[in-house]
Design a protein around this motif. Sequence first.
Motif, PDB file in Angstrom:
ATOM      1  N   UNK A 196      -5.791  12.387   6.466  1.00  0.00           N
ATOM      2  CA  UNK A 196      -4.424  12.516   6.971  1.00  0.00           C
ATOM      3  C   UNK A 196      -3.701  13.668   6.291  1.00  0.00           C
ATOM      4  N   UNK A 197      -3.777  13.730   4.968  1.00  0.00           N
ATOM      5  CA  UNK A 197      -3.100  14.804   4.244  1.00  0.00           C
ATOM      6  C   UNK A 197      -3.786  16.152   4.430  1.00  0.00           C
ATOM      7  N   UNK A 198      -5.104  16.131   4.640  1.00  0.00           N
ATOM      8  CA  UNK A 198      -5.811  17.385   4.919  1.00  0.00           C
ATOM      9  C   UNK A 198      -5.290  18.005   6.206  1.00  0.00           C
TER      10      UNK A 198
ATOM     11  N   UNK B 257     -12.167  -1.729   1.712  1.00  0.00           N
ATOM     12  CA  UNK B 257     -10.814  -1.211   1.911  1.00  0.00           C
ATOM     13  C   UNK B 257     -10.493  -0.040   0.978  1.00  0.00           C
ATOM     14  N   UNK B 258     -10.903  -0.126  -0.279  1.00  0.00           N
ATOM     15  CA  UNK B 258     -10.583   0.937  -1.233  1.00  0.00           C
ATOM     16  C   UNK B 258     -11.005   2.320  -0.760  1.00  0.00           C
ATOM     17  N   UNK B 259     -12.299   2.510  -0.466  1.00  0.00           N
ATOM     18  CA  UNK B 259     -12.735   3.821   0.028  1.00  0.00           C
ATOM     19  C   UNK B 259     -12.124   4.186   1.376  1.00  0.00           C
ATOM     20  N   UNK B 260     -11.926   3.173   2.257  1.00  0.00           N
ATOM     21  CA  UNK B 260     -11.361   3.459   3.577  1.00  0.00           C
ATOM     22  C   UNK B 260      -9.942   4.001   3.453  1.00  0.00           C
ATOM     23  N   UNK B 261      -9.115   3.339   2.650  1.00  0.00           N
ATOM     24  CA  UNK B 261      -7.740   3.795   2.464  1.00  0.00           C
ATOM     25  C   UNK B 261      -7.711   5.187   1.832  1.00  0.00           C
ATOM     26  N   UNK B 262      -8.601   5.402   0.862  1.00  0.00           N
ATOM     27  CA  UNK B 262      -8.668   6.709   0.211  1.00  0.00           C
ATOM     28  C   UNK B 262      -9.034   7.805   1.210  1.00  0.00           C
TER      29      UNK B 262
ATOM     30  N   UNK C  73       0.813  -1.209   0.000  1.00  0.00           N
ATOM     31  CA  UNK C  73       0.000   0.000   0.000  1.00  0.00           C
ATOM     32  C   UNK C  73       0.850   1.263   0.000  1.00  0.00           C
ATOM     33  N   UNK C  74       1.815   1.350   0.929  1.00  0.00           N
ATOM     34  CA  UNK C  74       2.651   2.552   1.010  1.00  0.00           C
ATOM     35  C   UNK C  74       3.529   2.709  -0.236  1.00  0.00           C
TER      36      UNK C  74
ATOM     37  N   UNK D 138      -5.849  11.294  -3.214  1.00  0.00           N
ATOM     38  CA  UNK D 138      -6.995  10.387  -3.303  1.00  0.00           C
ATOM     39  C   UNK D 138      -6.813   9.356  -4.417  1.00  0.00           C
ATOM     40  N   UNK D 139      -6.346   9.783  -5.579  1.00  0.00           N
ATOM     41  CA  UNK D 139      -6.137   8.847  -6.695  1.00  0.00           C
ATOM     42  C   UNK D 139      -5.081   7.802  -6.340  1.00  0.00           C
ATOM     43  N   UNK D 140      -3.979   8.252  -5.780  1.00  0.00           N
ATOM     44  CA  UNK D 140      -2.903   7.334  -5.419  1.00  0.00           C
ATOM     45  C   UNK D 140      -3.345   6.393  -4.300  1.00  0.00           C
ATOM     46  N   UNK D 141      -4.127   6.898  -3.365  1.00  0.00           N
ATOM     47  CA  UNK D 141      -4.573   6.084  -2.233  1.00  0.00           C
ATOM     48  C   UNK D 141      -5.527   4.986  -2.671  1.00  0.00           C
ATOM     49  N   UNK D 142      -6.424   5.279  -3.602  1.00  0.00           N
ATOM     50  CA  UNK D 142      -7.363   4.244  -4.048  1.00  0.00           C
ATOM     51  C   UNK D 142      -6.625   3.123  -4.770  1.00  0.00           C
TER      52      UNK D 142
END
Length: 308
Positions: A282-284, A271-276, A182-183, A215-219
């Motif tokens: 976090x970044x906000x 998981x997809x939406x949660x990670x996003x 993920x990271x 958001x794009x990278x996180x999804x």
Amino acid sequence: MRKVEGRLCEEFSPAYYGLCTVGGMLSAGTTHLAITPLDVLKVNMQVNPIKYNKMASGFSILWKEQGPSSLWRGWSGKLFGYGVQGGCRFGLYEYFKKLYSDVLKDHNRSTIFFLSSASAQVFADVALCPFEAVKVRVQTQPYFAKGLVDGFPKLYATEGLAGFYKGLFPLWGRNLPFSMIMFTTFEHSVDLIYHKVMQRRKEDCSRAQQLGVTCLAAYAAGAVGTVISNPADNIVSSLYNKKADNVMQAVKNIGLVNLFTRSLPVRITLVGPVVTLQWFFYDTIKVLCGLPSSGGLTRRLEEANLSA
């Protein structure tokens, strides 16, 4: 280290790591709390796949047999357990990434990302494990306990301290690959979007654009990590519900194909939406404190090392 006007704290300072830890706790705890109904269904699909074989019918069965409140069982474990895990995961990831970037200067970035995320996740799962042990039992055994307050003493009375950490190794087996993938996927996706798609430096983009890239990278990172970690997730649920005494027995009972496919659609949905959302929150928090959004830290580390 240069002081930047408008920042709440300087990067790589103790206050910075503290801020990242708090940001990780808030983002992970709240997002996991929000998807508790999906998590309840996922765990029941893993433990009783014949009865809960589809998402729509699974929700209907839980609602009819145990009432609407059953969909929120284990909410306290999600909020506090994954809050603690998220704080350790994000805060320690930032710390280890700086540490390994300083020590392993001749190694490629992927090696640093893998080592940093793995090191952080080891500690994060030790913190999560007791909460997860109680949460899974609360969600799948309606008469076990109502939540953490009565679940912790009951589990300790029946199984002792070992009961809280029975699933630690499978939890590592699930979360270490997930976290590493993920990271690393997130970091490389951020660089790819800035360099190939937007063709602009992060510093030249607005806060909204930076958060959009996050958001794009996180999804993408969440989707890839979910597929990798699904077998271990099934094993964890089996062990905690005494469907098997050890990992090998759990694998045999579930079956090799089912390890990869059972509950995978609901996990991707979950998981997809949660990670996003986690990365977005976090970044906000980081950008509102005057700090750069996540990703591409290697370049900033090089600048910090040169100016030190």
